[in-house]
Design an enzyme around this catalytic site. Structure first.
Site, PDB file in Angstrom:
ATOM      1  N   CYS A 102      51.318  38.649  46.812  1.00 28.71           N
ATOM      2  CA  CYS A 102      51.254  38.412  45.743  1.00 28.71           C
ATOM      3  C   CYS A 102      52.690  38.492  45.164  1.00 28.71           C
ATOM      4  O   CYS A 102      53.986  37.942  44.781  1.00 28.71           O
ATOM      5  CB  CYS A 102      49.971  39.505  44.770  1.00 28.71           C
ATOM      6  SG  CYS A 102      49.991  38.554  43.623  1.00 28.71           S
ATOM      7  N   LYS A 147      51.989  45.490  51.391  1.00 29.18           N
ATOM      8  CA  LYS A 147      52.766  45.158  49.827  1.00 29.18           C
ATOM      9  C   LYS A 147      54.684  46.080  50.086  1.00 29.18           C
ATOM     10  O   LYS A 147      54.249  47.514  49.698  1.00 29.18           O
ATOM     11  CB  LYS A 147      52.127  45.259  49.383  1.00 29.18           C
ATOM     12  CG  LYS A 147      52.758  44.528  48.005  1.00 29.18           C
ATOM     13  CD  LYS A 147      51.165  44.409  46.738  1.00 29.18           C
ATOM     14  CE  LYS A 147      51.594  43.139  45.500  1.00 29.18           C
ATOM     15  NZ  LYS A 147      50.759  42.951  44.643  1.00 29.18           N
ATOM     16  N   GLU A 198      44.665  38.132  48.410  1.00 30.15           N
ATOM     17  CA  GLU A 198      44.954  39.673  48.253  1.00 30.15           C
ATOM     18  C   GLU A 198      43.638  40.692  47.264  1.00 30.15           C
ATOM     19  O   GLU A 198      43.236  39.479  46.997  1.00 30.15           O
ATOM     20  CB  GLU A 198      45.704  40.401  47.361  1.00 30.15           C
ATOM     21  CG  GLU A 198      46.007  41.391  46.681  1.00 30.15           C
ATOM     22  CD  GLU A 198      47.170  41.549  45.669  1.00 30.15           C
ATOM     23  OE1 GLU A 198      48.264  42.630  45.783  1.00 30.15           O
ATOM     24  OE2 GLU A 198      47.614  40.255  44.679  1.00 30.15           O
TER      25      GLU A 198
END
Length: 271
Positions: free
Chosen positions: A142, A106, A40
């Site tokens: 993440c 995300k 990321e």
């Protein structure tokens, strides 16, 4: 399948970070990997304003990543930031290379541990899988790793390998949580989890936000650690035994036994 995890330490200069992508991509291809994973925020580390560095998905930074993947003949997955249209950006994975061109934004934003990602980042909505050498691969970013329902959704879409790309925050127990969560998501889905993080940047930079702790890890479909990295930059190369993963999925059977059970997680509403 041979997979490479490029545990780099991104800085604030996208051009310098792009050079790292080129270097690690070449090294991964030379090592025989079919897929190289970057963290990321590969484009630019957290802790600085993201809107000024964000670029369109077809802009020069992403185009250069595509060129590096094409030249090396390998699939590259790397984190970048794209203008969202509402003054924020999307926290995005670019997946590109032979037969692959995909984007994942995300879904679960990091509004936790005193950090409010949603102030500057707009959420994605759609789970994404790609196909590499005939293998279905799911993509996550993440904080997603704390939400097992997304991983179950990806496995139900056929993912045998699920990647997690992070710039993990420091703090008591955080590195241990990262490793534990990767192994837990592997067990949840009887999928191999390849979790790549930013290398630790030092105490001064780590204090400005989630800028990495290292600890990239590959977990088997039974949750065993197949390969792991320390805190510093490293190219971690791992051979994944997909036959063993398929046997685990048949033997443990959690995906089969879950069939017909109503989903209540967010991934269902996004699917």
């Amino acid at each position: 399948m041979r997979v490479a995890l490029a545990q780099i330490r991104s800085g604030t200069d996208p051009a310098a970070n792009l050079a790292l992508v080129g270097d690690y991509t070449r090294r991964a291809a030379e090592a025989g990997a079919a897929l190289v994973l970057f963290p990321e925020a590969t484009m630019c580390r957290f802790g600085v304003p993201l809107a000024p560095v964000a670029e369109p998905f077809d802009g020069p930074w992403a185009s250069a990543v595509r060129a590096a993947a094409a030249e090396a003949g390998i699939v590259v997955v790397a984190g970048m930031f794209v203008p969202s249209g509402d003054g924020r950006v999307t926290n995005t994975l670019l997946a590109t290379g032979p037969g692959v061109e995909a984007r994942y934004d995300k879904i679960h934003l990091y509004d936790a541990f005193g950090f409010t990602e949603s102030k500057t980042v707009a959420p994605g909505r759609d789970p994404v899988v790609i196909t590499v050498d005939g293998i279905t691969v799911g993509l996550t970013l993440c904080y997603d790793i704390r939400f097992p329902e997304l991983y179950v959704e990806l496995a139900e879409r056929g993912a045998e390998l699920i990647t997690a790309h992070a710039s993990w925050g420091t703090g008591p127990g955080k590195l241990e949580q990262w490793t534990l969560l990767a192994r837990a998501r592997a067990i949840d889905t009887t999928s191999v989890i390849a979790a790549v993080g930013q290398a630790y940047p030092g105490d001064e930079i780590a204090a400005v936000g989630p800028t990495g702790v290292g600890g990239s890890v590959v977990a088997s479909a039974l949750g065993e650690v197949l390969a792991s990295a320390g805190a510093d930059p490293e190219l971690l190369v791992c051979d994944i035994d997909l036959a063993a993963a398929r046997k685990a999925r048949e033997t443990v059977a959690v995906m089969h036994n879950r069939s017909g059970f109503p989903h209540t997680g967010r991934a269902q509403s996004l699917a």
